[in-house]
Write a protein that holds these residues in place. Structure first.
Motif, mmCIF file in Angstrom:
data_model
loop_
_atom_site.group_PDB
_atom_site.id
_atom_site.type_symbol
_atom_site.label_atom_id
_atom_site.label_comp_id
_atom_site.label_asym_id
_atom_site.label_seq_id
_atom_site.Cartn_x
_atom_site.Cartn_y
_atom_site.Cartn_z
ATOM 1 N N THR A 6 107.594 78.925 14.911
ATOM 2 C CA THR A 6 107.917 77.786 15.750
ATOM 3 C C THR A 6 109.402 77.513 15.846
ATOM 4 O O THR A 6 109.855 76.891 16.775
ATOM 5 N N PHE A 9 111.469 78.008 19.087
ATOM 6 C CA PHE A 9 111.310 77.192 20.283
ATOM 7 C C PHE A 9 112.077 75.882 20.237
ATOM 8 O O PHE A 9 112.081 75.135 21.168
ATOM 9 N N ASN A 24 112.543 67.253 35.723
ATOM 10 C CA ASN A 24 111.266 67.875 35.397
ATOM 11 C C ASN A 24 110.333 66.912 34.680
ATOM 12 O O ASN A 24 109.201 67.228 34.413
ATOM 13 N N ASN A 25 110.887 65.761 34.346
ATOM 14 C CA ASN A 25 110.045 64.800 33.639
ATOM 15 C C ASN A 25 109.090 64.121 34.600
ATOM 16 O O ASN A 25 109.141 62.932 34.825
ATOM 17 N N VAL A 26 108.264 64.916 35.164
ATOM 18 C CA VAL A 26 107.347 64.358 36.141
ATOM 19 C C VAL A 26 106.241 63.617 35.394
ATOM 20 O O VAL A 26 105.773 64.062 34.364
ATOM 21 N N TYR A 28 102.624 62.879 34.995
ATOM 22 C CA TYR A 28 101.380 63.487 35.432
ATOM 23 C C TYR A 28 100.309 62.420 35.528
ATOM 24 O O TYR A 28 100.250 61.508 34.736
ATOM 25 N N TYR A 30 97.250 61.843 34.600
ATOM 26 C CA TYR A 30 96.179 62.352 33.755
ATOM 27 C C TYR A 30 94.909 61.594 34.036
ATOM 28 O O TYR A 30 94.883 60.387 34.037
ATOM 29 N N TYR A 32 91.120 60.918 33.046
ATOM 30 C CA TYR A 32 90.031 61.144 32.108
ATOM 31 C C TYR A 32 88.960 60.078 32.275
ATOM 32 O O TYR A 32 88.385 59.569 31.344
ATOM 33 N N LYS B 38 98.856 70.789 28.161
ATOM 34 C CA LYS B 38 99.132 71.485 29.409
ATOM 35 C C LYS B 38 98.452 72.834 29.471
ATOM 36 O O LYS B 38 98.764 73.653 30.320
ATOM 37 N N GLU B 41 97.522 74.846 32.661
ATOM 38 C CA GLU B 41 98.383 74.601 33.810
ATOM 39 C C GLU B 41 99.370 75.762 33.926
ATOM 40 O O GLU B 41 99.939 76.189 32.934
ATOM 41 N N THR B 61 102.629 77.711 20.471
ATOM 42 C CA THR B 61 103.221 76.476 19.972
ATOM 43 C C THR B 61 102.512 75.968 18.724
ATOM 44 O O THR B 61 102.979 75.040 18.095
ATOM 45 N N ASN B 85 95.305 65.278 26.360
ATOM 46 C CA ASN B 85 95.410 64.688 27.699
ATOM 47 C C ASN B 85 95.007 63.230 27.698
ATOM 48 O O ASN B 85 95.635 62.390 28.351
ATOM 49 N N GLN B 86 93.971 62.964 26.950
ATOM 50 C CA GLN B 86 93.488 61.594 26.860
ATOM 51 C C GLN B 86 94.565 60.707 26.236
ATOM 52 O O GLN B 86 94.796 59.581 26.687
ATOM 53 N N ILE B 88 97.806 61.193 26.289
ATOM 54 C CA ILE B 88 98.911 60.976 27.223
ATOM 55 C C ILE B 88 98.519 59.942 28.265
ATOM 56 O O ILE B 88 99.277 59.011 28.566
ATOM 57 N N THR B 104 106.177 62.152 30.195
ATOM 58 C CA THR B 104 106.104 63.443 29.513
ATOM 59 C C THR B 104 106.907 64.464 30.298
ATOM 60 O O THR B 104 107.163 64.296 31.487
ATOM 61 N N LYS B 105 107.296 65.489 29.594
ATOM 62 C CA LYS B 105 108.094 66.519 30.252
ATOM 63 C C LYS B 105 107.179 67.562 30.860
ATOM 64 O O LYS B 105 106.064 67.757 30.404
ATOM 65 N N ASN B 106 107.725 68.195 31.846
ATOM 66 C CA ASN B 106 107.027 69.360 32.356
ATOM 67 C C ASN B 106 106.999 70.380 31.223
ATOM 68 O O ASN B 106 107.968 70.569 30.522
ATOM 69 N N ARG B 109 107.995 75.957 27.117
ATOM 70 C CA ARG B 109 107.504 76.558 25.894
ATOM 71 C C ARG B 109 108.265 76.037 24.679
ATOM 72 O O ARG B 109 109.482 76.086 24.630
#
Lengths: 461, 367
Positions: A6, A9, A24-26, A28, A30, A32, B38, B41, B61, B85-86, B88, B104-106, B109
């Motif tokens: 790890t 990264f 890029n901080n889109v 999303y 989500y 559920y 993600k 995706e 990761t 996901n839940q 987030i 959250t970020k795109n 890696r």
């Protein structure tokens, strides 16, 4: 060493300073929503299967002993005395198995009440009939733990009703039942746990008549099936359909319907037991859910809520007292006795007395309206042949009026029934605060509506 | 020769420990698994091949132990992914009206999904740890009862009928395997947090708090049945907590979170409310070690976007109101036409038909 994979990264994090990278901080979207509600599979696994299977497991001994009772009923060569003794034994087994706390109290009560029957009437002037019943209720209320009292209440209530009915009948006819049949009637295993009250005459005629239809087995299976359907509605479906954060009146309706279906469940189990135990089909109907869920009037709800109990109250309380107290007084005394039978519980007393007032007002107002406009808008549906009114139920205005009263009844029922929820109080009996809080949440709306109805009634009188 | 080897070893260890220090200074290390949200995706780095399991990119990761757990319990990764996901979604719902909106970020890696705010041991970080851990517990427990994880099945530990006399009701159905979810979450989420320093202790505590919220909401409900409201028969069933409830509870704890200070003796001491950090009463509380940075202005070092361009509510006086949200910079008001569904009608059976309407809406955005 574990980190080796790890570490790599983490390096490139700091170079993300430019606009591009930040963009890029889109966010999303989500989604559920599927977890908002339990799936059907989960509903089955969490609620339906435990509720149904455990209840089935729970009532098996009861069904078994009822079938045994039925065999005794139809066995010709045992004498009546033996039959009654065996009936007592079955009843005692049921009580010992399900509500063992009440065993001693009930035996003492039955013996005491039988003793009272022997005391001549001039010594107590009729009041003695109610004495053992009042004593047992007071004793249970004051000395028992609330949890236990709440569990055995319906058993005691059925016994008390049986005792009073026998006492009043004896008083009228001066014909004392013998001890065997009295004991057999009181401890009859079919009715001692879930009720309902059956008349002494019905019990005695079990051995003589073969009035049951051939379809008794189909009927009892059907009743058991229906009772389980209502159980599943009460436990699971209502909670599943109306989620907790709905509109408050919807929640009220949900809790009320959950309480009502719970009552249907118990009533249908009792019906099934009656049919299984050999009682005729005509006296086995306890509740009529359709008349309660889609009521014509509150009077109808009260009548069809528990038909044997209604019959009992009418025969032994309402009719005798109407001569002395007048109609309003008789209604109030009937509901008072009814709430006394249910134990000294504020919530039940409040609900029952409210119901008494509501039904009285509704009945009177609708009777006045029916007279004035000569239309079929009275609390009781007028039968087709006897309907003397000018406007019958198919008239548009009459239909609308009846519909309005129906919705009024549904509204009142939601308001009155919502307090029997699944809070911790359900095992000990609901307290004064619980009742008042629940009603205050809804702004005592139904009481205000009833008061308004009463004012209208006063104006039209 | 021996000296040379010794020097090499020394340099490696020094290097490693230096790296350890820089990393430990600010980072919760057990957190890269969040990227699993993600999974599936497409991203720029690893174009997906149709045949390969789509978990492959996120596999990298995961830590070694997490990979092992995933390997040994087939089906578990999907559940963890669903849980992430839940988490987030719930986090963004809870913070939709605040300056920090849980963006959250795109997925890149190896990067942290929630951005660099996690490097600070602040309240927001505490919430993120707690909600993700709670979501994994919830999701695993759910998957368990659905039967999509092979290594766990219905948990029959609750089943213990005393005797034939069923006086006291005993739970007889399939309990939602909350125990499995709890244990798995502890193994999976807590990996890498060894509890050596204060920050790792904080992470562990908040993870545990998140799980505690799920288990405490999971409850058995009972209902009494009997003539006229008595309790002759009692039936019970399990009630799965709505994750929204867990989120709400955690948000409450976020508002009342306790800050842990480091005293000279290196023992954790909670200043707020004066409760010790290991007592049972506050095992559900969130703790943090640093004050939150201001979220008003853009701060790339901390990964903060700032509230520029955020929508606000000009009538509210709360945090979502324009005054507070825009940090006094003022806001721009514009009218936009929105196309949305309207006048929907229900057609028997079972279809809902809607029209598309253009409505004018006034939106306020921070400058």
């Amino acid at each position: 060493m574990e980190d080796a994979g790890t570490t790599v990264f983490y390096n490139d994090e700091d170079d993300c300073l430019d606009y591009e990278c930040l963009h890029n901080n889109v966010e999303y979207d989500y989604d559920y929503t599927d977890s908002e509600k339990e799936t059907l599979h989960e509903l089955y696994q969490h609620c339906l299967s435990p509720s149904l299977f455990d209840t089935g497991h729970y009532i098996l001994p009861l069904l078994g002993s009822t079938i045994l009772f039925r065999l005794l009923v139809h066995t010709e060569y045992i004498s009546h005395q033996v039959f009654h003794i065996l009936s007592v034994i079955i009843g005692l087994y049921i009580i010992q198995h399900y509500v063992h706390e009440s065993l001693i109290v009930l035996i003492v009560f039955v013996l005491f009440s039988y003793g009272i029957l022997h005391v001549p009437e001039r010594w107590h002037k009729g009041a003695g009939i109610f004495l053992p019943s009042l004593l047992i209720i007071a004793y249970c209320e004051l000395s028992m733990q609330p949890v236990i009292w709440h569990r055995i209440r319906s058993v005691i209530m059925t016994m008390v009703m049986k005792a009073i009915s026998v006492a009043i009948d004896t008083n009228d006819s001066n014909n004392l039942p013998d001890v065997y049949s009295y004991m057999g009637y009181m401890f009859c295993g079919v009715t001692c746990l879930f009720g309902p009250w059956v008349s002494f005459r019905n019990y005695l005629s079990l051995r003589y008549s073969s009035s049951q239809t051939k379809w008794w087995i189909i009927c009892s299976i059907g009743f058991v099936f229906l009772s389980f359907v209502f159980l599943s509605i009460s436990n699971c479906w209502t909670q599943w359909i109306f989620v907790d954060n709905s509109w408050k009146w919807l929640i009220a309706y949900r809790d009320a319907i959950s309480f009502r279906t719970s009552h249907y469940f118990v009533s249908y189990i009792a019906s099934a037991l009656l049919v299984l135990g050999g009682f005729p089909l005509s006296s086995s109907t306890i509740v009529k859910p359709l008349y309660i869920e889609f009521p014509r009037s509150l009077v109808q709800v009260v009548v069809f809520w528990n038909i044997p109990m209604h019959h009992w109250l009418k025969t032994y309380i309402f009719r005798p007292s109407i001569q002395n107290l007048g109609k309003f007084g008789a209604v109030i005394i009937t509901y008072l006795i009814s709430s006394l039978l249910h134990g000294l519980n504020f919530q039940l007393a409040a609900v029952l007395l409210s119901l008494g007032f509501y039904t009285y007002v509704e009945f009177q107002l609708r009777a006045t309206l029916a007279d004035t406009f000569d239309a079929c808008v009275a609390s009781k549906q007028c039968t087709k042949k006897k309907c003397m009114h000018k406007y019958n139920s198919y008239n548009c205005m009459v239909f609308m009026t009846n519909l309005m009263f129906s919705f009024g009844a549904i509204f009142h029922l939601a308001y009155l029934g919502l307090m029997f929820d699944t809070s911790d109080l359900q095992e000990t009996g609901y307290s004064y605060n619980h009742t008042i809080n629940k009603w205050a949440e809804l702004g005592f709306a139904s009481h205000w509506v009833a008061l308004a109805t009463y004012c209208i009634y006063l104006l039209t009188k | 020769m021996r000296l040379w080897m010794f020097l090499t070893v020394l340099s490696v260890t020094v290097h490693a420990s230096l790296e350890e220090i820089t990393r430990n200074k600010n980072r919760g290390r057990g957190s890269t698994w969040w990227g699993i949200a993600k999974a599936g995706e497409p991203n720029n780095f690893l174009p997906m091949s149709a045949g390969s399991i789509h978990m492959e990119p996120v596999y990298a990761t995961l830590r070694r132990k997490q990979r092992r757990l995933a390997r040994e319990n087939p089906g578990v990764l999907m559940a963890v992914s669903r849980g992430a996901n839940q988490a987030i979604a719930e986090c963004q719902h809870q913070f939709r009206n605040r300056r920090w909106n849980c963006s959250t970020k795109n997925f890149l890696r190896g990067k942290n999904l929630f951005g660099k705010i996690v490097d600070r041991g602040c309240r927001e970080t505490a919430f993120i740890y707690a909600i993700t851990s709670a979501a994994v517990t919830h999701s695993i427990a759910r998957a368990c009862s659905e039967g999509s994880i092979q290594s766990c099945s219905c948990d029959y530990t609750h089943q213990s009928r005393v005797s034939a006399a069923v006086r006291d009701w005993e739970w007889g159905g399939c309990s939602d395997n909350i125990g499995y979810g709890f244990r798995f979450s502890r193994e999976f989420v807590d990996t890498g947090e060894r509890g050596r320093n204060l920050r790792e202790k904080m992470n562990l505590h908040n993870n545990e708090a998140g799980r505690a919220h799920v288990t405490s909401e999971m409850r058995q409900e009972c209902k009494c049945h009997g003539m006229s409201g008595s309790c002759t028969v009692k039936t019970c069933w399990m009630r799965l907590p709505n994750f929204r409830v867990v989120g709400d509870n955690l948000k409450d704890r976020f508002d009342g979170a306790s800050r842990v200070m480091v005293s000279n003796s290196e023992r954790a001491r909670v200043t707020n409310n004066a409760i010790t950090s290991n007592s049972a009463s506050n095992s559900k509380d969130l703790v943090y070690v640093e004050p939150s940075p201001p979220f008003c202005e853009k701060n790339p070092k901390l990964g903060i976007l700032g509230t520029h361009g955020r929508q606000c509510n000009d009538t509210s006086i709360g945090v979502d109101g324009c005054d507070l949200m825009c940090c006094g910079r003022g806001h721009r008001t514009q009218e936009v036409t929105v196309i949305e569904r309207c006048s929907c009608t229900f057609h028997w059976c079972c279809e809902v038909k809607c029209q598309l309407c253009r409505t004018k809406k006034t939106i306020h955005t921070c400058l």
